[in-house]
Design an enzyme around this catalytic site. Structure first.
Site, PDB file in Angstrom:
ATOM      1  N   SER A  62       0.855  -1.181   0.000  1.00 55.01           N
ATOM      2  CA  SER A  62       0.000   0.000   0.000  1.00 55.01           C
ATOM      3  C   SER A  62       0.890   1.229   0.000  1.00 55.01           C
ATOM      4  O   SER A  62       1.971   1.224   0.603  1.00 55.01           O
ATOM      5  CB  SER A  62      -0.884   0.011   1.248  1.00 55.01           C
ATOM      6  N   HIS A 169     -10.709  -4.043  -3.159  1.00 57.62           N
ATOM      7  CA  HIS A 169     -10.753  -5.145  -4.123  1.00 57.62           C
ATOM      8  C   HIS A 169     -12.158  -5.294  -4.717  1.00 57.62           C
ATOM      9  O   HIS A 169     -12.894  -4.325  -4.860  1.00 57.62           O
ATOM     10  CB  HIS A 169     -10.239  -6.435  -3.499  1.00 57.62           C
TER      11      HIS A 169
END
Length: 298
Positions: A62, A169
């Site tokens: 991330s 996602h």
């Protein structure tokens, strides 16, 4: 004389966009000369935390997690996941507004995810426990949070175990199937605030490989991305193995959201977006130190 190949352990998420991106490397579709790539599939929060120990030579991270990794990793110029006026979402059982989230308990996919950073920026939160420290729940001042695996969050929201869920996602395309309601799309919120896409994830390469190997490995990553984009149907077939609750059309849509021109190269605007996000995180007290960015072209 046979020269032993250099082992490159690759970490990425078991989701359709990463599978699409790494299809060519995972299935020997491109020549990698003196390198052997071995893939390890884990959720992004686990990969963020493994990166603190520099376990993997190449790993998905991330951008929030990367703020703590600049001593050991650089960012590959290719392989970005950018939310261009879309991104992580907060969903609830009943319709509501951003203001309604104040004081609520929100399920989150990890405190090092960019989604969590963006949520705090949006709600004015400042967790009492630093994101780098591993923990399962906490207080961000303006809201409370509980960490769940990303693929469980829709279910715990639906069951009423939390007030809201921060989804990443493929849940961004399936939440309505469970009767849930969108409160805020953080990618859209960020675009309204800054005029920039929301940089979510990147691939980080370990600096101790040395400049030549870093460039060569990044080149193979770029070639894998290009192969997938040039052989879309084939790569989608591989990606579908990881598309929980996605039919072919939805999987294609999801991959298109996160494997595209931004993935070929961050470009000047993408790099500006990364710098702006991490700067805002630092100004808000969510990231302890200013972040010096290093991008590796391949």
């Amino acid at each position: 004389m046979i020269t032993e190949k250099v082992l490159i352990r690759v970490g990425h998420s078991p989701d359709p966009d990463d599978a699409f991106m790494f299809h060519a490397l995972a299935n020997d579709k491109i020549e990698t000369d003196g390198y052997q790539f071995v893939h390890e599939l884990q959720d992004i929060e686990t990969l963020n935390r493994r990166a603190f120990d520099a376990e993997l030579e190449l790993t998905a991270v991330s951008l929030h997690g990367y703020a703590y990794l600049t001593d050991t990793y650089a960012i590959c110029a290719c392989g970005a996941s950018m939310g261009d006026n879309y991104g992580p979402m907060v969903v609830t059982r009943q319709p509501g507004t951003i203001a309604d989230l104040k004081g609520k308990t929100i399920a989150v996919p990890g405190t090092l995810t960019t989604a969590f950073l963006a949520l705090n920026l949006c709600l004015g939160g400042k967790p009492k426990t630093p994101s780098r420290e591993s923990h399962v729940s906490g207080d961000a001042g303006t809201f409370k949070y509980v960490v769940y695996p990303f693929d469980e969050i829709l279910n715990v929201v639906e069951r009423g175990e939390v007030d809201a869920g921060l989804i990443i996602h493929e849940g961004q395309l399936t939440y309505m199937n469970q009767g849930l309601h969108l409160v805020v799309d953080l990618g859209k919120w960020w675009m309204e605030q800054t005029g920039l896409p929301l940089p979510l994830g990147a691939n980080a390469i370990r600096k101790d490989l040395g400049p030549q190997a870093m460039q060569e490995v990044t080149k193979y990553l770029r070639e894998s991305i290009e192969y997938g984009l040039d052989h879309r149907e084939e790569a989608l077939g591989h990606a579908l193995k990881y598309g929980r609750d996605l039919d072919d059309r939805k999987a294609d849509e999801f991959v298109g959201m996160y494997v595209n021109d931004w993935t070929r190269d961050f470009g000047p605007r993408g790099r500006e977006a990364v710098a702006r996000l991490l700067e805002e995180g630092h100004k808000a007290g969510l990231i302890p130190n200013p972040v010096n960015l290093e991008f590796i072209a391949g």
